[in-house]
Design an enzyme around this catalytic site. Structure first.
Site, PDB file in Angstrom:
ATOM      1  N   LYS A  71       0.796  -1.224   0.000  1.00 38.51           N
ATOM      2  CA  LYS A  71       0.000   0.000   0.000  1.00 38.51           C
ATOM      3  C   LYS A  71       0.836   1.284   0.000  1.00 38.51           C
ATOM      4  O   LYS A  71       0.389   2.312  -0.524  1.00 38.51           O
ATOM      5  CB  LYS A  71      -0.960   0.013   1.195  1.00 38.51           C
ATOM      6  CG  LYS A  71      -2.079  -1.006   1.080  1.00 38.51           C
ATOM      7  CD  LYS A  71      -3.069  -0.874   2.215  1.00 38.51           C
ATOM      8  CE  LYS A  71      -4.216  -1.863   2.069  1.00 38.51           C
ATOM      9  NZ  LYS A  71      -5.249  -1.687   3.113  1.00 38.51           N
ATOM     10  N   ASP A 107      -9.744   3.057   2.133  1.00 41.18           N
ATOM     11  CA  ASP A 107      -9.810   2.343   3.410  1.00 41.18           C
ATOM     12  C   ASP A 107     -10.521   3.166   4.485  1.00 41.18           C
ATOM     13  O   ASP A 107     -11.358   2.650   5.233  1.00 41.18           O
ATOM     14  CB  ASP A 107      -8.403   1.987   3.901  1.00 41.18           C
ATOM     15  CG  ASP A 107      -7.831   0.758   3.223  1.00 41.18           C
ATOM     16  OD1 ASP A 107      -8.623  -0.057   2.705  1.00 41.18           O
ATOM     17  OD2 ASP A 107      -6.597   0.611   3.204  1.00 41.18           O
TER      18      ASP A 107
END
Length: 285
Positions: A71, A107
């Site tokens: 990420k 997220d």
């Protein structure tokens, strides 16, 4: 925005990746809108990340979900970043636009939507403990602040990463870093979010019980077996509510689907289906 043409290629990339439920989720979303979706899994080691993503684009790939451990590293491959990705310092959604990858982070909105909309939890003014300072923690921290939580305490085994995350948040009156050794000295929290790998076969999860109580909401950003130890701690600590990250997974995927397809899927039925599947597998073990 019009829906993309049939058979545009999408995938989730990470290591390991065989366990990922993202293909199931996106195919369920696609059925709601009669989209002929090609969505797979791609396992890439960190050393192969750049070349693997380049090959995916060359083969017609237009969208990628990004999971551990990529990420933060994938940011270097992006031609452009959304404001959410910049604030998070991490990317979990890639869109191929004008010959380059554009990075976003869904997220945080996924976690907030799961807690506030699905669970009906008022996040405002909650004193919050965020365990971890990696890509997952970076993704949710800004969104939690935006949702109106009170003090945010970031605790990580590597002090430098906790300090770096708090510095990046640029909210000195609300966000503070503490170190793992400080946990016994910290006071009660209203929300505890686990974004670490502790308790997942890498290192044991050891948390004092006094950090939580009957009014505390505990959330693990992982789901399935990876969340078992943290949820066991939450029950033993007397947390009023405790959840794994399955709801967040569905909600962040819905935001990615919207970025790629221009329409918002309905999430409750997809979550309920996955919840039954996950609970059934746990009962069978």
């Amino acid at each position: 925005m019009a829906l993309r043409q049939p058979q545009a290629r999408f995938a989730v990339v990470g290591q390991p990746i065989d366990h990922s439920l993202s293909p199931h989720i996106h195919r369920a979303f696609a059925r709601q809108w009669s989209v002929d979706l090609d969505y797979g899994r791609i396992e890439l080691a960190p050393s192969a990340l750049a070349s693997g993503i380049a090959r995916f684009a060359e083969s017609g790939g237009v969208g990628l979900n990004v999971t551990l451990p990529h990420k933060q590293a994938v940011m270097a491959l992006c031609a452009g970043l959304s404001e959410r990705a910049r604030r998070a310092g991490a990317v979990n959604t890639l869109s191929y636009v004008d010959g380059g990858w554009h990075g976003d982070n869904t997220d945080g909105v996924g976690l907030v939507n799961d807690l506030s909309q699905r669970r009906g939890i008022d996040l405002r003014a909650r004193r919050t403990l965020l365990l971890g300072a990696g890509g997952a923690a970076c993704g949710v921290a800004p969104a939690l602040l935006d949702a109106g939580i009170g003090e945010l305490v970031v605790c990580n085994r590597s002090p430098e990463r906790a300090d770096a995350l708090v510095d990046a948040l640029a909210a000195p009156e609300r966000a503070h870093s503490r170190y793992w050794r400080d946990l016994p000295d910290l006071a009660h929290f209203d929300l505890v979010v686990n974004a670490t790998s502790a308790g997942r076969g890498i290192e044991p999860l050891t948390l004092p019980f006094h950090l939580a109580g009957a009014q505390t909401v505990a959330v693990d950003l992982s789901y399935g077996r990876a969340a078992i130890d943290f949820l066991a701690w939450a029950r033993a600590a007397g947390c009023g509510q405790a959840f794994d990250g399955l709801g967040m997974l569905v909600e962040q995927a819905a935001e990615s689907f919207f970025l790629w397809q221009g329409v918002r899927p309905e999430t409750d039925a997809v979550y309920a289906d996955l919840r039954r599947l996950a609970d059934g597998e746990a009962a069978a073990e």
